[in-house]
Design a protein around this motif. Structure first.
Motif, PDB file in Angstrom:
ATOM      1  N   ARG A  51       2.191   6.231  -7.189  1.00 18.25           N
ATOM      2  CA  ARG A  51       1.076   7.058  -7.668  1.00 18.25           C
ATOM      3  C   ARG A  51       1.446   8.536  -7.601  1.00 18.25           C
ATOM      4  NH1 ARG A  51      -2.439   4.613  -4.758  1.00 18.25           N
ATOM      5  NH2 ARG A  51      -2.568   6.155  -3.116  1.00 18.25           N
ATOM      6  N   LEU A  52       2.068   8.971  -6.490  1.00 17.55           N
ATOM      7  CA  LEU A  52       2.481  10.367  -6.341  1.00 17.55           C
ATOM      8  C   LEU A  52       3.533  10.743  -7.389  1.00 17.55           C
ATOM      9  CD1 LEU A  52       2.781  10.669  -2.443  1.00 17.55           C
ATOM     10  CD2 LEU A  52       0.965  11.564  -3.895  1.00 17.55           C
ATOM     11  N   ASN A  59       2.749   1.545  -3.443  1.00 14.81           N
ATOM     12  CA  ASN A  59       1.835   1.974  -4.505  1.00 14.81           C
ATOM     13  C   ASN A  59       1.478   3.445  -4.376  1.00 14.81           C
ATOM     14  OD1 ASN A  59       1.808  -0.488  -5.784  1.00 14.81           O
ATOM     15  ND2 ASN A  59       0.059  -1.247  -4.618  1.00 14.81           N
ATOM     16  N   ARG A  60       1.348   3.948  -3.158  1.00 15.30           N
ATOM     17  CA  ARG A  60       1.075   5.370  -2.933  1.00 15.30           C
ATOM     18  C   ARG A  60       2.240   6.220  -3.446  1.00 15.30           C
ATOM     19  NH1 ARG A  60       2.766   9.050   0.701  1.00 15.30           N
ATOM     20  NH2 ARG A  60       1.455  10.885   0.931  1.00 15.30           N
ATOM     21  N   VAL A  93       0.834  -1.202   0.000  1.00 16.80           N
ATOM     22  CA  VAL A  93       0.000   0.000   0.000  1.00 16.80           C
ATOM     23  C   VAL A  93       0.874   1.258   0.000  1.00 16.80           C
ATOM     24  CG1 VAL A  93      -1.717   1.303   1.308  1.00 16.80           C
ATOM     25  CG2 VAL A  93      -1.918  -1.161   1.145  1.00 16.80           C
ATOM     26  N   GLN A 135       8.318   8.048   1.773  1.00 16.86           N
ATOM     27  CA  GLN A 135       7.006   7.636   2.266  1.00 16.86           C
ATOM     28  C   GLN A 135       6.378   8.641   3.232  1.00 16.86           C
ATOM     29  OE1 GLN A 135       9.910   6.143   2.814  1.00 16.86           O
ATOM     30  NE2 GLN A 135      10.005   5.096   4.774  1.00 16.86           N
TER      31      GLN A 135
END
Length: 122
Positions: A68-69, A64-65, A61, A95
């Motif tokens: 995506r950013l 993937n964040r 998770v 992160q």
């Protein structure tokens, strides 16, 4: 590349291991505290970007964040990017960043690598 939802189309992505290895073997790298970029000059009609986020940065998770950013920031910069293949490697600490901080750090390292060329919408 169009501004349709700020997505990076598949033709703008480096996906194959062979392509990643080619970019890494060129040994043109640039870094700041949050990102490392490897680049390769190609005869493409547009840029292609590959992403690498280590499992050391967190579980799926979180990774993937981060991806995506980064993809969203690259999509925003797309009109100012040169026609090169490059790989963005996220370093520890990414992160904890919000989108604006990711964008600032990414723009900095893209300028260092001369992939980002200043335009009128800076």
């Amino acid at each position: 590349m169009g501004e349709s939802g700020l997505a990076i189309k598949k033709t703008y992505r480096v996906k194959r291991t062979k392509d990643f290895n080619q970019i890494f073997s060129a040994k043109h790298s640039y870094a700041n505290r949050k990102f490392v970029i490897y680049k390769l000059n190609t005869k493409q009609p547009h840029f292609r970007v590959g992403l690498s986020v280590s499992k050391k940065l967190g579980h799926a998770v979180v990774r993937n964040r981060i991806k995506r950013l980064i993809r969203h920031a690259v999509a925003e910069f797309s009109s100012n990017l040169t026609k090169e293949d490059f790989v963005i490697i996220a370093r520890a600490g990414v992160q904890e960043l919000n989108f604006e901080e990711v964008k600032t750090n990414l723009k900095h390292v893209l300028k260092l690598s001369k992939i980002y060329v200043d335009g009128e919408n800076d």
